[in-house]
Enzyme design. Structure first.
Site, mmCIF file in Angstrom:
data_model
loop_
_atom_site.group_PDB
_atom_site.id
_atom_site.type_symbol
_atom_site.label_atom_id
_atom_site.label_comp_id
_atom_site.label_asym_id
_atom_site.label_seq_id
_atom_site.Cartn_x
_atom_site.Cartn_y
_atom_site.Cartn_z
ATOM 1 N N LYS A 11 0.826 -1.220 0.000
ATOM 2 C CA LYS A 11 0.000 0.000 0.000
ATOM 3 C C LYS A 11 0.865 1.278 0.000
ATOM 4 O O LYS A 11 2.074 1.226 0.268
ATOM 5 C CB LYS A 11 -0.919 -0.026 1.224
ATOM 6 C CG LYS A 11 -1.935 -1.178 1.196
ATOM 7 C CD LYS A 11 -2.893 -1.099 2.387
ATOM 8 C CE LYS A 11 -3.941 -2.197 2.336
ATOM 9 N NZ LYS A 11 -4.892 -2.099 3.481
ATOM 10 N N TYR A 51 -12.287 -2.016 -3.546
ATOM 11 C CA TYR A 51 -12.763 -2.186 -2.161
ATOM 12 C C TYR A 51 -14.284 -2.046 -2.060
ATOM 13 O O TYR A 51 -14.803 -1.721 -0.992
ATOM 14 C CB TYR A 51 -12.085 -1.164 -1.249
ATOM 15 C CG TYR A 51 -10.724 -1.601 -0.723
ATOM 16 C CD1 TYR A 51 -10.587 -2.739 0.080
ATOM 17 C CD2 TYR A 51 -9.575 -0.867 -0.992
ATOM 18 C CE1 TYR A 51 -9.350 -3.134 0.589
ATOM 19 C CE2 TYR A 51 -8.331 -1.261 -0.494
ATOM 20 C CZ TYR A 51 -8.233 -2.394 0.301
ATOM 21 O OH TYR A 51 -7.020 -2.792 0.808
ATOM 22 N N PHE A 59 -15.242 3.734 7.093
ATOM 23 C CA PHE A 59 -13.883 4.105 6.704
ATOM 24 C C PHE A 59 -13.655 4.040 5.182
ATOM 25 O O PHE A 59 -12.543 4.229 4.720
ATOM 26 C CB PHE A 59 -12.854 3.223 7.422
ATOM 27 C CG PHE A 59 -13.057 1.727 7.230
ATOM 28 C CD1 PHE A 59 -12.631 1.082 6.073
ATOM 29 C CD2 PHE A 59 -13.675 0.975 8.215
ATOM 30 C CE1 PHE A 59 -12.820 -0.278 5.902
ATOM 31 C CE2 PHE A 59 -13.862 -0.397 8.052
ATOM 32 C CZ PHE A 59 -13.436 -1.022 6.879
ATOM 33 N N ARG A 104 2.722 -6.263 9.300
ATOM 34 C CA ARG A 104 1.991 -5.143 9.904
ATOM 35 C C ARG A 104 2.568 -4.773 11.270
ATOM 36 O O ARG A 104 2.605 -3.588 11.621
ATOM 37 C CB ARG A 104 0.505 -5.467 9.958
ATOM 38 C CG ARG A 104 -0.148 -5.307 8.568
ATOM 39 C CD ARG A 104 -1.506 -5.920 8.500
ATOM 40 N NE ARG A 104 -2.259 -5.495 7.322
ATOM 41 C CZ ARG A 104 -3.411 -6.058 6.953
ATOM 42 N NH1 ARG A 104 -3.921 -7.059 7.657
ATOM 43 N NH2 ARG A 104 -4.038 -5.632 5.880
ATOM 44 N N ASN A 114 -1.950 0.296 6.721
ATOM 45 C CA ASN A 114 -1.366 -0.918 7.290
ATOM 46 C C ASN A 114 -0.532 -1.722 6.290
ATOM 47 O O ASN A 114 -0.413 -2.937 6.397
ATOM 48 C CB ASN A 114 -2.454 -1.764 7.958
ATOM 49 C CG ASN A 114 -3.550 -2.159 6.991
ATOM 50 O OD1 ASN A 114 -3.475 -1.844 5.816
ATOM 51 N ND2 ASN A 114 -4.545 -2.865 7.482
ATOM 52 N N HIS A 117 -2.204 -5.474 1.575
ATOM 53 C CA HIS A 117 -3.500 -6.151 1.406
ATOM 54 C C HIS A 117 -3.224 -7.578 0.969
ATOM 55 O O HIS A 117 -2.290 -7.812 0.189
ATOM 56 C CB HIS A 117 -4.333 -5.457 0.314
ATOM 57 C CG HIS A 117 -5.488 -6.305 -0.150
ATOM 58 N ND1 HIS A 117 -6.702 -6.312 0.496
ATOM 59 C CD2 HIS A 117 -5.580 -7.226 -1.154
ATOM 60 C CE1 HIS A 117 -7.498 -7.191 -0.109
ATOM 61 N NE2 HIS A 117 -6.847 -7.758 -1.108
ATOM 62 N N GLU A 128 -9.638 -10.789 -7.486
ATOM 63 C CA GLU A 128 -8.684 -9.693 -7.265
ATOM 64 C C GLU A 128 -7.474 -9.809 -8.199
ATOM 65 O O GLU A 128 -6.979 -8.790 -8.693
ATOM 66 C CB GLU A 128 -8.238 -9.682 -5.803
ATOM 67 C CG GLU A 128 -9.366 -9.272 -4.862
ATOM 68 C CD GLU A 128 -8.974 -9.288 -3.395
ATOM 69 O OE1 GLU A 128 -9.838 -8.953 -2.571
ATOM 70 O OE2 GLU A 128 -7.816 -9.623 -3.070
HETATM 71 P P1 ADP Z 1 -7.735 -6.846 5.917
HETATM 72 O O1 ADP Z 1 -6.999 -5.868 5.019
HETATM 73 O O2 ADP Z 1 -6.874 -7.288 7.073
HETATM 74 O O3 ADP Z 1 -8.362 -7.986 5.175
HETATM 75 P P2 ADP Z 1 -10.411 -5.627 6.157
HETATM 76 O O4 ADP Z 1 -10.825 -6.393 4.937
HETATM 77 O O5 ADP Z 1 -11.273 -5.720 7.370
HETATM 78 O O6 ADP Z 1 -8.920 -6.017 6.613
HETATM 79 O O7 ADP Z 1 -10.301 -4.089 5.793
HETATM 80 C C1 ADP Z 1 -9.758 -3.669 4.574
HETATM 81 C C2 ADP Z 1 -8.866 -2.481 4.819
HETATM 82 O O8 ADP Z 1 -9.670 -1.387 5.261
HETATM 83 C C3 ADP Z 1 -7.825 -2.661 5.925
HETATM 84 O O9 ADP Z 1 -6.666 -3.344 5.511
HETATM 85 C C4 ADP Z 1 -7.539 -1.211 6.294
HETATM 86 O O10 ADP Z 1 -6.655 -0.593 5.356
HETATM 87 C C5 ADP Z 1 -8.918 -0.580 6.168
HETATM 88 N N1 ADP Z 1 -9.617 -0.551 7.455
HETATM 89 C C6 ADP Z 1 -10.193 -1.597 8.110
HETATM 90 N N2 ADP Z 1 -10.716 -1.227 9.288
HETATM 91 C C7 ADP Z 1 -10.492 0.118 9.392
HETATM 92 C C8 ADP Z 1 -10.806 1.116 10.359
HETATM 93 N N3 ADP Z 1 -11.459 0.815 11.490
HETATM 94 N N4 ADP Z 1 -10.399 2.384 10.123
HETATM 95 C C9 ADP Z 1 -9.743 2.723 8.981
HETATM 96 N N5 ADP Z 1 -9.420 1.829 8.010
HETATM 97 C C10 ADP Z 1 -9.791 0.545 8.208
#
Ligand code: ADP
Length: 140
Positions: A11, A51, A59, A104, A114, A117, A128
């Site tokens: 990212k 997304y 968010f 992470r 973070n 992805h 994807e």
């Molecule tokens: P992952 O990437 O671990 O699969 P998710 O699919 O739940 O996690 O979320 C997608 C992405 O959305 C996360 O990697 C992060 O960048 C963002 N995200 C998730 N939760 C939050 C939050 N509470 N606040 C801001 N960004 C978030």
């Protein structure tokens, strides 16, 4: 366990800090092979399409603005049980909860920014990968 492919994105927070090589070393050390890779800069609309499953989440706007804020590196990782293995190497979504040694835990700046992805299931991995790569670009 079967050989699988999964989509990985490095990212903008990580490309900005020049961490591509350090993150790729984590994948390779875990036995994941980078079989396709390219650097690109998404528009907010392209990030929004990627997304879209999160479109109703609070968010979503922050996430898509962030994903369009700088270059990303899109890659396809291949290996035994690659989808779960990559999720393990990535660590928990919130770096505060991520296990020591994960990407992470070491590199992420916040729950939103973070660093990586990774696809979460075979069907999403397929979709994807197809969003970013044509079949001829996957060089096992
Ligand atoms: P992952 O990437 O671990 O699969 P998710 O699919 O739940 O996690 O979320 C997608 C992405 O959305 C996360 O990697 C992060 O960048 C963002 N995200 C998730 N939760 C939050 C939050 N509470 N606040 C801001 N960004 C978030």
């Amino acid at each position: 366990m079967a050989t699988q492919r999964t989509l990985s994105l490095i990212k903008p927070d990580a490309t900005r800090r020049n961490l591509t090589g350090k993150i790729n070393a984590k994948f390779e050390d875990a036995g994941l092979r980078i079989v396709a890779q390219k650097r690109l800069h998404l528009t907010k609309a392209q990030a929004g399409e990627f997304y879209k499953v999160h479109a109703e989440r609070p968010f979503y706007d922050e996430l898509t603005t962030f994903m369009a804020s700088g270059p990303i590196v899109a890659q396809v990782l291949e290996g035994e049980d690659a989808i779960a293995k990559n999720r393990e190497v990535m660590g928990a979504t919130n770096p505060a909860d991520a296990e020591a040694g994960t990407i992470r835990a070491e590199f992420a700046e916040s729950v939103g920014e973070n660093s990586v992805h990774g696809s979460d299931a075979p069907e999403t991995a397929k979709e994807e990968i197809a969003y970013f790569f044509a079949g001829l670009e996957l060089v096992g």
